[in-house]
Structure formats: structure tokens, C-alpha cells
Motif scaffolding. Structure first.
Motif, PDB file in Angstrom:
ATOM      1  N   CYS A   5       0.852  -1.182   0.000  1.00 16.02           N
ATOM      2  CA  CYS A   5       0.000   0.000   0.000  1.00 16.02           C
ATOM      3  C   CYS A   5       0.891   1.237   0.000  1.00 16.02           C
ATOM      4  O   CYS A   5       1.700   1.407   0.909  1.00 16.02           O
ATOM      5  N   ASN A   6       0.772   2.067  -1.004  1.00 16.91           N
ATOM      6  CA  ASN A   6       1.587   3.282  -1.076  1.00 16.91           C
ATOM      7  C   ASN A   6       1.306   4.209   0.092  1.00 16.91           C
ATOM      8  O   ASN A   6       2.192   4.921   0.542  1.00 16.91           O
ATOM      9  N   ASN A   7       0.084   4.203   0.613  1.00 15.56           N
ATOM     10  CA  ASN A   7      -0.258   5.050   1.752  1.00 15.56           C
ATOM     11  C   ASN A   7       0.477   4.615   3.016  1.00 15.56           C
ATOM     12  O   ASN A   7       0.700   5.407   3.912  1.00 15.56           O
ATOM     13  N   CYS A  11       4.991   4.007   7.532  1.00 15.71           N
ATOM     14  CA  CYS A  11       4.103   4.207   8.680  1.00 15.71           C
ATOM     15  C   CYS A  11       4.470   3.247   9.805  1.00 15.71           C
ATOM     16  O   CYS A  11       4.707   2.064   9.578  1.00 15.71           O
ATOM     17  N   ALA A  12       4.522   3.735  11.025  1.00 16.72           N
ATOM     18  CA  ALA A  12       4.881   2.915  12.184  1.00 16.72           C
ATOM     19  C   ALA A  12       3.819   1.860  12.482  1.00 16.72           C
ATOM     20  O   ALA A  12       4.111   0.851  13.118  1.00 16.72           O
ATOM     21  N   HIS A  13       2.589   2.072  12.034  1.00 23.49           N
ATOM     22  CA  HIS A  13       1.517   1.112  12.278  1.00 23.49           C
ATOM     23  C   HIS A  13       1.568  -0.055  11.296  1.00 23.49           C
ATOM     24  O   HIS A  13       0.992  -1.095  11.550  1.00 23.49           O
ATOM     25  N   TYR A  14       2.243   0.104  10.165  1.00 23.32           N
ATOM     26  CA  TYR A  14       2.329  -0.928   9.134  1.00 23.32           C
ATOM     27  C   TYR A  14       3.592  -1.740   9.351  1.00 23.32           C
ATOM     28  O   TYR A  14       4.698  -1.288   9.099  1.00 23.32           O
ATOM     29  N   THR A  46      -5.162   8.320   5.436  1.00 27.52           N
ATOM     30  CA  THR A  46      -4.231   9.453   5.412  1.00 27.52           C
ATOM     31  C   THR A  46      -3.425   9.509   6.712  1.00 27.52           C
ATOM     32  O   THR A  46      -2.681  10.446   6.934  1.00 27.52           O
ATOM     33  N   ILE A  47      -3.608   8.509   7.576  1.00 28.19           N
ATOM     34  CA  ILE A  47      -2.883   8.447   8.849  1.00 28.19           C
ATOM     35  C   ILE A  47      -1.581   7.711   8.588  1.00 28.19           C
ATOM     36  O   ILE A  47      -1.538   6.500   8.622  1.00 28.19           O
ATOM     37  N   ASN A  48      -0.519   8.421   8.336  1.00 24.56           N
ATOM     38  CA  ASN A  48       0.779   7.785   8.116  1.00 24.56           C
ATOM     39  C   ASN A  48       1.709   8.320   9.176  1.00 24.56           C
ATOM     40  O   ASN A  48       2.252   9.403   9.058  1.00 24.56           O
TER      41      ASN A  48
END
Length: 60
Positions: A5-7, A11-14, A46-48
Motif C-alpha cells: 500500500c503506497n499510503n 508508517c509505524a503502524h504498518y 491518510t494516517i501515516n
């Protein structure tokens, strides 16, 4: 199902589903880190939150 996922890049959640370093598929751990749902599908997220995990998985 889309594998990346490019979004989610950076991201720390991914992160991986396994605790083994770099092993296995990755997924969004937002709900585990925050205790509530993102409120949007992954394609519209949009939460990255860039950063590293601290404590029990919470994003820094």
C-alpha cells in the motif's frame, strides 16, 4: 487483496504480523496501537505515522 500500500510506506503502524525480524506478511496495526479503528478503508487512509514503536507497540 493488494500486497503493498503506497499510503502505508514508512508508517509505524504498518509492520510484520510476526515478531520475527522481517518475516511474513505486513499489516496495519493501527487498531492495536491506538485502541480504536482508523475510520477509513486502507485505500483512503491518510494516517501515516512515521516513526518507531515504543512500549507495547504504540507508535512513537
Amino acid at each position: 487483496m493488494k500486497k503493498t500500500c503506497n499510503n502505508c510506506a514508512g508508517c509505524a503502524h504498518y509492520r510484520p504480523l510476526s515478531d520475527k525480524r522481517g518475516a511474513g506478511p505486513r499489516a496495519c496495526h493501527y487498531i492495536l496501537d491506538t485502541g480504536h479503528m482508523r475510520g477509513c478503508p486502507v485505500s483512503d487512509c491518510t494516517i501515516n505515522r512515521a516513526g518507531r514503536r515504543t512500549g507495547k507497540g504504540a507508535a512513537a
